[in-house]
Design an enzyme around this catalytic site. Structure first.
Site, PDB file in Angstrom:
ATOM      1  N   LYS A  13      -0.774   5.960 -17.056  1.00  0.00           N
ATOM      2  CA  LYS A  13      -0.408   4.938 -18.041  1.00  0.00           C
ATOM      3  C   LYS A  13       1.097   4.766 -18.163  1.00  0.00           C
ATOM      4  O   LYS A  13       1.592   3.647 -18.170  1.00  0.00           O
ATOM      5  CB  LYS A  13      -0.997   5.271 -19.416  1.00  0.00           C
ATOM      6  N   ARG A  88      -5.721   5.513 -30.482  1.00  0.00           N
ATOM      7  CA  ARG A  88      -6.540   6.563 -29.876  1.00  0.00           C
ATOM      8  C   ARG A  88      -7.790   6.882 -30.684  1.00  0.00           C
ATOM      9  O   ARG A  88      -8.589   7.697 -30.253  1.00  0.00           O
ATOM     10  CB  ARG A  88      -5.720   7.838 -29.701  1.00  0.00           C
ATOM     11  N   ARG A 127       2.825  17.508 -12.540  1.00  0.00           N
ATOM     12  CA  ARG A 127       3.852  16.995 -13.452  1.00  0.00           C
ATOM     13  C   ARG A 127       4.422  18.120 -14.312  1.00  0.00           C
ATOM     14  O   ARG A 127       5.622  18.177 -14.555  1.00  0.00           O
ATOM     15  CB  ARG A 127       3.266  15.885 -14.342  1.00  0.00           C
ATOM     16  N   ARG A 133       6.934  20.612 -18.728  1.00  0.00           N
ATOM     17  CA  ARG A 133       6.362  20.196 -20.013  1.00  0.00           C
ATOM     18  C   ARG A 133       5.456  21.275 -20.580  1.00  0.00           C
ATOM     19  O   ARG A 133       4.468  21.666 -19.971  1.00  0.00           O
ATOM     20  CB  ARG A 133       5.595  18.886 -19.842  1.00  0.00           C
ATOM     21  N   ARG A 144      -7.421  18.230 -23.527  1.00  0.00           N
ATOM     22  CA  ARG A 144      -7.017  16.845 -23.795  1.00  0.00           C
ATOM     23  C   ARG A 144      -7.995  15.852 -23.162  1.00  0.00           C
ATOM     24  O   ARG A 144      -8.275  14.794 -23.744  1.00  0.00           O
ATOM     25  CB  ARG A 144      -5.598  16.599 -23.293  1.00  0.00           C
TER      26      ARG A 144
END
Length: 190
Positions: A13, A88, A127, A133, A144
């Site tokens: 996204k 969401r 990632r 992260r 998630r």
């Protein structure tokens, strides 16, 4: 164009939002970017948001809604926007409807990027390694994905009922996916 870009975490996204916003000449509004900026700056909101993000949970609606309302009131979003990461929950759908109605607008399209869960987990682990992260451990990533299915996927049904939803394969080269999205948008907005 006032549109949403939806899909599970890791579906691309953020990448597609940047490409599409430039192609459509509208701002990309990402709640994830807003949250991460607040976390980095250690604002009170950032400290609160980080607790939820690190656990793989969503930041509470009241915090998110206020940030989105403020952002969509900025001048650059007056003629359109691409919203990434919001709404969401079904409650947020209602809030977004209210925010848009306050400005005399409604959504033009909702694009949902779709991809296999294992592909998404692999993308996000990669990632996490390159970006460092803290919210992207494998356990948190899989949680998630589960949270997305439980809480966010029902929104797709709402937008499908409104005739706004198009689903697009999110796997492939960035340009390929962008072209698929632009073609899909024509089917909804024509």
């Amino acid at each position: 164009m006032r549109m949403l870009l939806m899909g599970p975490p890791g579906a691309g996204k953020g990448t597609q939002a940047k490409v599409l916003a430039e192609r459509l000449n509208i701002p990309a509004v990402s709640t994830g970017d807003i949250f991460r900026a607040n976390v980095k700056d250690e604002t009170p909101l950032g400290v609160e948001a980080k607790r939820y993000m690190d656990a793989g949970d969503y930041v509470p609606d009241e915090v998110t809604n206020a940030m989105v309302r403020d952002r969509l009131s900025e001048a650059d979003a007056g003629d359109g926007f691409l919203l990434d990461g919001y709404p969401r929950t079904l409650a947020q759908v209602g809030t977004l409807d209210e925010i848009l109605a306050d400005h005399g607008h409604s959504l033009d399209a909702v694009v949902a990027l779709v991809a296999d869960t294992d592909v998404l987990v692999g993308r996000m682990l990669k990632r996490a390694q390159t970006d460092g992260r803290s919210d992207d451990s494998e356990e948190v990533i899989r949680h998630r994905q589960d949270v997305y299915v439980a809480e966010t996927k029902p929104l797709l049904r709402v937008y499908a009922q409104r005739g706004l939803l198009v689903e697009v394969d999110g796997v492939g080269e960035i340009d390929e996916v962008s072209e698929r999205v632009l073609a899909a948008l024509k089917t909804v907005t024509d």
